[in-house]
Design an enzyme around this catalytic site. Structure first.
Site, PDB file in Angstrom:
ATOM      1  N   ASN A 157      82.695  32.220  51.271  1.00 23.30           N
ATOM      2  CA  ASN A 157      82.975  31.053  50.436  1.00 23.30           C
ATOM      3  C   ASN A 157      84.395  30.548  50.663  1.00 23.30           C
ATOM      4  OD1 ASN A 157      82.312  28.953  48.776  1.00 23.30           O
ATOM      5  ND2 ASN A 157      82.859  30.004  46.891  1.00 23.30           N
ATOM      6  N   SER A 204      73.314  26.971  48.343  1.00 19.83           N
ATOM      7  CA  SER A 204      74.295  26.794  49.417  1.00 19.83           C
ATOM      8  C   SER A 204      74.121  25.432  50.071  1.00 19.83           C
ATOM      9  CB  SER A 204      74.072  27.886  50.465  1.00 19.83           C
ATOM     10  OG  SER A 204      74.884  27.663  51.598  1.00 19.83           O
ATOM     11  N   SER A 205      75.154  25.000  50.764  1.00 16.30           N
ATOM     12  CA  SER A 205      75.048  23.786  51.589  1.00 16.30           C
ATOM     13  C   SER A 205      74.979  24.130  53.072  1.00 16.30           C
ATOM     14  CB  SER A 205      76.266  22.888  51.356  1.00 16.30           C
ATOM     15  OG  SER A 205      76.333  22.510  50.009  1.00 16.30           O
ATOM     16  N   ASP A 229      79.276  29.395  43.687  1.00 14.75           N
ATOM     17  CA  ASP A 229      78.299  28.383  44.132  1.00 14.75           C
ATOM     18  C   ASP A 229      77.161  28.195  43.132  1.00 14.75           C
ATOM     19  OD1 ASP A 229      79.614  27.590  46.392  1.00 14.75           O
ATOM     20  OD2 ASP A 229      78.387  28.717  47.801  1.00 14.75           O
ATOM     21  N   ARG A 283      71.827  35.421  52.429  1.00 11.87           N
ATOM     22  CA  ARG A 283      72.734  34.924  51.404  1.00 11.87           C
ATOM     23  C   ARG A 283      73.029  36.044  50.407  1.00 11.87           C
ATOM     24  NH1 ARG A 283      76.317  30.788  50.243  1.00 11.87           N
ATOM     25  NH2 ARG A 283      75.893  29.773  48.257  1.00 11.87           N
ATOM     26  N   GLY A 339      82.426  23.698  55.715  1.00  9.90           N
ATOM     27  CA  GLY A 339      82.952  22.521  55.024  1.00  9.90           C
ATOM     28  C   GLY A 339      82.437  22.330  53.609  1.00  9.90           C
ATOM     29  N   GLY A 340      81.933  23.402  52.974  1.00 11.11           N
ATOM     30  CA  GLY A 340      81.488  23.282  51.580  1.00 11.11           C
ATOM     31  C   GLY A 340      80.431  22.198  51.465  1.00 11.11           C
ATOM     32  N   THR A 347      79.556  32.995  55.626  1.00 10.49           N
ATOM     33  CA  THR A 347      80.737  32.678  54.824  1.00 10.49           C
ATOM     34  C   THR A 347      81.065  33.769  53.820  1.00 10.49           C
ATOM     35  OG1 THR A 347      81.679  30.951  53.391  1.00 10.49           O
ATOM     36  CG2 THR A 347      79.395  31.509  52.990  1.00 10.49           C
ATOM     37  N   THR A 390      84.251  28.764  56.038  1.00 11.71           N
ATOM     38  CA  THR A 390      82.944  29.241  56.461  1.00 11.71           C
ATOM     39  C   THR A 390      82.984  29.101  57.968  1.00 11.71           C
ATOM     40  OG1 THR A 390      81.995  28.462  54.421  1.00 11.71           O
ATOM     41  CG2 THR A 390      80.467  28.667  56.255  1.00 11.71           C
TER      42      THR A 390
END
Ligand code: DON
Length: 576
Positions: free
Chosen positions: A406, A457-458, A428, A109, A478-479, A404, A386
């Site tokens: 973002n 993050s998701s 984020d 990340r 998909g956020g 990603t 992403t």
């Protein structure tokens, strides 16, 4: 799983379809199922973009393992799917090593620069300024992808960085054929990209004209940047000329990444977060992702309800799922952040006992208003920007990777002279307690900006294991919807007995507590929606969610079954 083989051909003993030597092969093509998965016997890659998927398949076929293929696909996507594939962003890779039986979670990340501070996204009046966190140099975190791929290869691969970079270098220097998907996205994101002359020069023709499907897109600077990494290793990106160009471009756009920040970036190999669901083991990404914890929390909550019996996408099932989702996203807002900076109460959140408490608050007949749902009192100890890919190799090793920049094309800025699009992942973070980020997610202290911290993050690359072996590899972009999309892939297979293609195609739903909306894709019946509304849900039919790219391992039949999401036009499941 068995369902894909109980076709008319098998049941009636009819001759196999022409060209197929076994009942199984014929059945896959001729069965009575609604939708058929792709299949392969040895290795498989499922990704959102077909050229990159084939790069990975070729590596597997030439004897590379899942991690070699994963790194090659990640670098290829940086060329072929520039809106999400990247060098200038970051992500997560869950890796299963079949020989040791071990699964690890690689965190690459992005990281906040050392000069970041909690209030960096506030304006003079103390309000969160979303332009700053999305479209300026301040939006960019220190990129992690190159370091991540290097660590994956070093610990689990059999090939060198230079070997897995070769296909991407060729695609960037010789050019790719522009697909309708790429052409469309460049039209859609014209304003974001043309804000930066360095981006316009690459992604538009002379005079700013659009590329047409069938045109060739050459990315010379990107090819040179990739070549430098092949020649010099990670130092070719994090130090020297490339790093300097990134630092300069970010500074010119008002940001603060330093040469030290680049040189100090490190990927982290973490222990995955694990849970169980109806006898299967769920292995997913731990913090700084919220995905693994909340997928397990929601599954734990739902496990005591007869979901399979209640039926796929029935009002009863959707109601229970939405109620479980709301409670998980409420907890996310309070308790999730980078574990290096905040003590995430992971054990409590994924415990079966906590799920039982949650169930006590859920009514079967009435939606609990979101304002009545608060994060639990625990004792601490934009659409398709992403991209996810799933890989299984001939030895049963698996890679589940989501990465990603973002937004679509990140901040929109290519660091001049590098061909690298920069992420806007800093959005984020919670710019201010209670202020929504681009996906409507809120947070507080746990996810406040701090130097060197990774934004929450998701992204949820996930493995489902059965009897110690990989059963399913899945994940999605998909956020905020990543968590619920991945959850539904798992439930569609385990609860509803769908094959992986059906599980991928099925209509998706999503609730994230706030905003108080039960978002659904086209495809639910009006009566189902009416029943949900009668329970108090604000149901809104909106555009599709996610782009799941999954593999199911049928150990009994010795087959890999692929589900490439047709919500994206260039998705492909391909094996050998
Ligand atoms: O890490 C996250 O959760 C987000 N930056 C992911 C963004 C994303 O999935 C965009 N695609 N819709």
């Amino acid at each position: 799983m068995k369902r894909i083989f109980t076709s008319a051909f098998v049941l009636t003993g009819l001759a196999f379809a022409p060209g197929f030597s076994t009942a199984q092969e014929a059945a896959i093509y001729s069965g009575m199922d609604r939708i058929h998965p792709a299949w392969a016997k040895n290795g498989m890659v499922v990704a959102q973009e077909a050229v990159a998927a084939r790069v990975g398949r070729d590596i597997l076929e030439a004897g590379g393992n899942a991690v070699d293929a994963g790194a090659a696909v990640a670098f290829a996507l940086a060329v072929t799917l520039p809106r999400a594939g990247n060098l200038g962003g970051g992500g997560f890779m869950v890796i299963h090593d079949a020989e040791s039986g071990d699964t690890k979670a690689l965190d690459y990340r992005e990281m906040a620069p050392s000069t970041a501070d909690r209030d960096m996204f506030l304006d003079d009046e103390g309000n969160a300024d979303s332009n700053k966190s999305r479209f300026t140099g301040l939006a960019t975190g220190v990129p992690g992808t190159v370091a991540g791929m290097q660590m994956a290869l070093e610990q689990y691969g059999t090939m060198t960085l230079a070997e897995v970079l070769a296909p991407a270098i060729r695609l960037a220097s010789e050019g790719i054929t522009v697909t309708a998907d790429l052409a469309d996205s460049l039209i859609g994101l014209e304003n974001r990209l043309k804000a930066w002359p360095s981006s316009e020069a690459i992604f538009y023709k002379e005079g700013g004209a659009f590329f047409e499907p069938g045109d060739t897109l050459v990315q010379t600077d990107l090819a040179a940047t990739l070549q430098k990494i092949a020649d010099e290793g990670v130092a070719g990106f994090y130090e020297g000329e490339t790093a300097q160009k990134i630092v300069d471009a970010v500074a010119a756009a008002g940001g603060r990444i330093s040469m030290e920040d680049m040189a100090n970036y490190e990927a982290i190999m973490r222990e995955p977060v694990t849970g169980t669901y109806r006898g299967y083991e769920i292995v997913s990404m731990p913090p700084p992702s919220s995905g693994g914890i909340h997928i397990i929390q929601i599954l734990n909550t739902l496990e005591e309800y007869p979901i399979g019996w209640l039926g796929s996408n029935s009002a009863e099932t959707i109601h229970l799922m939405a109620e479980a989702m709301k409670r998980a996203y409420a907890d996310r807002s309070e308790y999730l952040g980078d574990p290096g900076f905040y003590d995430v109460p992971q054990a409590e959140l994924i415990s079966k006992a906590y799920a039982a408490d949650i169930r006590e608050g859920i009514s079967r007949s009435r939606a609990t208003p979101s304002q009545e749902i608060k994060p639990a009192d625990l004792t601490p100890y934009e659409s398709d920007q992403t991209t996810h890919f799933s890989i299984v190799d001939k030895d049963g090793n698996a890679v589940s990777n989501t990465y990603t920049i973002n937004f679509s094309y990140g901040s929109g800025m290519v660091a001049d002279g590098t061909g690298v699009l920069m992420n806007n992942e800093m959005d984020d973070f919670a710019a201010k307690p209670g202020v929504m980020n681009a996906y409507g997610l809120i947070g507080g202290d746990a996810n406040a900006v701090e130097p060197g911290k990774r934004p929450l993050s998701s992204m949820s690359p996930t493995l489902v294991m059965k009897d110690g072996a990989v059963y399913m590899v899945t994940g999605s972009p998909g956020g905020s919807r990543i968590i619920t999309t991945t959850l539904q892939l798992i439930m569609n297979v385990i609860d509803h007995g769908m094959n992986i293609a059906e599980a991928t195609e099925a209509t998706r739903i999503h609730h994230q507590w706030l905003p108080e909306v039960l978002r659904v894709e086209e495809g639910l019946s009006p009566d189902t929606i009416a029943l949900l509304e009668a329970r108090g849900h604000d149901v809104q039919v909106m555009e599709t969610m996610g782009s799941a790219q999954s593999i199911l391992v049928d150990a009994e039949e010795g087959l890999l079954l692929g589900g490439a999401d047709t919500r994206q036009t260039s998705s492909l499941a391909v094996g050998y």
